[in-house]
Write an enzyme that holds these catalytic residues in place. Sequence first.
Site, PDB file in Angstrom:
ATOM      1  N   ALA A 108      -0.816  -9.962   0.014  1.00 23.35           N
ATOM      2  CA  ALA A 108       0.010  -8.809  -0.375  1.00 23.35           C
ATOM      3  C   ALA A 108       1.448  -9.290  -0.557  1.00 23.35           C
ATOM      4  O   ALA A 108       1.831 -10.351  -0.057  1.00 23.35           O
ATOM      5  CB  ALA A 108      -0.059  -7.704   0.674  1.00 23.35           C
ATOM      6  N   PHE A 109       2.247  -8.495  -1.280  1.00 25.39           N
ATOM      7  CA  PHE A 109       3.586  -8.974  -1.648  1.00 25.39           C
ATOM      8  C   PHE A 109       4.488  -9.181  -0.438  1.00 25.39           C
ATOM      9  O   PHE A 109       5.494  -9.877  -0.516  1.00 25.39           O
ATOM     10  CB  PHE A 109       4.241  -8.008  -2.649  1.00 25.39           C
ATOM     11  CG  PHE A 109       4.987  -6.873  -2.023  1.00 25.39           C
ATOM     12  CD1 PHE A 109       4.335  -5.722  -1.635  1.00 25.39           C
ATOM     13  CD2 PHE A 109       6.351  -6.970  -1.795  1.00 25.39           C
ATOM     14  CE1 PHE A 109       5.023  -4.677  -1.045  1.00 25.39           C
ATOM     15  CE2 PHE A 109       7.054  -5.935  -1.204  1.00 25.39           C
ATOM     16  CZ  PHE A 109       6.384  -4.783  -0.822  1.00 25.39           C
ATOM     17  N   LYS A 110       4.133  -8.603   0.706  1.00 26.44           N
ATOM     18  CA  LYS A 110       4.993  -8.742   1.888  1.00 26.44           C
ATOM     19  C   LYS A 110       5.110 -10.192   2.353  1.00 26.44           C
ATOM     20  O   LYS A 110       6.059 -10.538   3.045  1.00 26.44           O
ATOM     21  CB  LYS A 110       4.500  -7.837   3.001  1.00 26.44           C
ATOM     22  CG  LYS A 110       4.670  -6.371   2.619  1.00 26.44           C
ATOM     23  CD  LYS A 110       4.412  -5.427   3.751  1.00 26.44           C
ATOM     24  CE  LYS A 110       4.752  -4.001   3.353  1.00 26.44           C
ATOM     25  NZ  LYS A 110       3.775  -3.408   2.408  1.00 26.44           N
ATOM     26  N   ASP A 111       4.164 -11.034   1.943  1.00 28.67           N
ATOM     27  CA  ASP A 111       4.266 -12.455   2.294  1.00 28.67           C
ATOM     28  C   ASP A 111       5.542 -13.099   1.749  1.00 28.67           C
ATOM     29  O   ASP A 111       6.073 -14.026   2.359  1.00 28.67           O
ATOM     30  CB  ASP A 111       3.061 -13.224   1.740  1.00 28.67           C
ATOM     31  CG  ASP A 111       1.773 -12.911   2.490  1.00 28.67           C
ATOM     32  OD1 ASP A 111       1.832 -12.708   3.715  1.00 28.67           O
ATOM     33  OD2 ASP A 111       0.704 -12.880   1.848  1.00 28.67           O
ATOM     34  N   LEU A 114       8.109 -12.172   4.415  1.00 24.81           N
ATOM     35  CA  LEU A 114       7.831 -12.442   5.827  1.00 24.81           C
ATOM     36  C   LEU A 114       7.545 -13.908   6.119  1.00 24.81           C
ATOM     37  O   LEU A 114       7.797 -14.376   7.230  1.00 24.81           O
ATOM     38  CB  LEU A 114       6.718 -11.529   6.329  1.00 24.81           C
ATOM     39  CG  LEU A 114       7.238 -10.081   6.466  1.00 24.81           C
ATOM     40  CD1 LEU A 114       6.117  -9.098   6.689  1.00 24.81           C
ATOM     41  CD2 LEU A 114       8.265  -9.965   7.576  1.00 24.81           C
TER      42      LEU A 114
END
Length: 452
Positions: A108-111, A114
């Site tokens: 997911a784009f949160k990688d 994060l």
Amino acid sequence: MKFISTRGQTPPHTFSEAVAVGLAPDGGLFLPELLPDLTPRLAAWQNLSYVQLCTEFLGIFATDIPEDVLAAIVRRSYTHFTHPEIAPLQKLDDSTYVLELFHGPTLAFKDFALQLLGNLYAHQCRQTGRSINVLGATSGDTGAAAISGLLGQRQTAVFILYPEGRVSPLQERQMTCTGAENVYALAIDGSFDDAQRALKNIFADHAFSQRHRLSAVNSINLARVLAQCVYYLYAWLKLPPAERRRVEFVVPTGNFGNVFAGWLLAEMGVPILGFKVATNQNDLLHRLFTTGEYRPGPVQPSLAPSMDIQLASNFERFLYYELAGDAAQVRAVMAQLQANGGHRFDNFDRSTFSSSAATDAEITGIIRRVHERYNYIVDPHTACAFKELNPERVSVVLATAHPAKFPDAIQAAINCTPVHPALELLKPRPVVKYRLAADEAAIKAFIEERAV
Ligand SMILES: *Cc1c(COP(=O)(O)O)cnc(C)c1O
């Protein structure tokens, strides 16, 4: 470069200080003191790799980190992405592109943010010699991405609260099957809101949070916004020059984090025609951009659960610019929002933003149509962005998750189940989770025992 608070009552912080505290002490959100003008640099950035571009861009802001150290942090942050381009831009037809943001370790784009945040924390531990305990609450993707970003890092423990039985089985596996000893997935009896409330109370106990050097991992950290600017820039540079000025980025969003990063980049002089805010049936932002009224309602669970949000926490950053940097006015509006449960904006500039909202039934239909038309599978979040594309513009749709993360929704739409090797790998592994009541004292006792 220094960073100031939207509420104007925090002294300027360096990049590392702002990243370490997350929320500004006056309750506001950090922003750059001055926005740089990127126009003179764009030509030279044309052919950079993702990692080179990210290093150059962050270097403008993270001026308290030596260049070579920053370069190493960025390099490390994107090594676990499986696509050589990190954020590949796929062309579907003459006016439609997809920017794939799901090639990171948790799909997911949160990688993007994060993985970087994890390495920035590690850098701080090395600098200060002090350990850090990271605490967060999640409805799914953020927890998985935060855990992945901090996996196995020395001097760091990570505690992620999630509502038992309310995250998808694959999301739970991403949090609980890591095998890492510094990771604690806490399955809380209750809803996401219960977990979030317990977390807020724990942070409100300053003595406790200072004793354990607790740091919050949530969507308001400055590093997350800046890391997310980079893929907009990368995509813009990849477009044929004639298309760049007609481009509209179409962004599935819940708390205005992702789309705000794109808008901020445009404020730095990158010519982008517009942004489209694509929500699911939790249409707070769609209502805002069509009526000027910001009024959170009850959350309705949907097929795109990472956007089941009725509080756009990053909106305050946009508000600061809308109010021409008048922090006193930001404080007044935020207080009014708190007191009245909503706010109507009279002179709201909506020229750069358009919006849409997709119901669950529409999401399923869109997944089917996009598949028929392009032989391309979108996940339910990305599907929201395909609701209605403006034919006058070049649309770059941000694909925020890999479809294999949401197999049931895809199966229902096109009768096939996408798979991904990273998820298959998790399936035989043991689930290690800790069941706790949504009770502040119980959670504190757990942290007390295991904090580093
Ligand atoms: C978190 C998330 C979103 C929403 O991101 P915002 O920060 O609210 O803009 C959209 N899609 C997926 C897959 C997510 O995980």
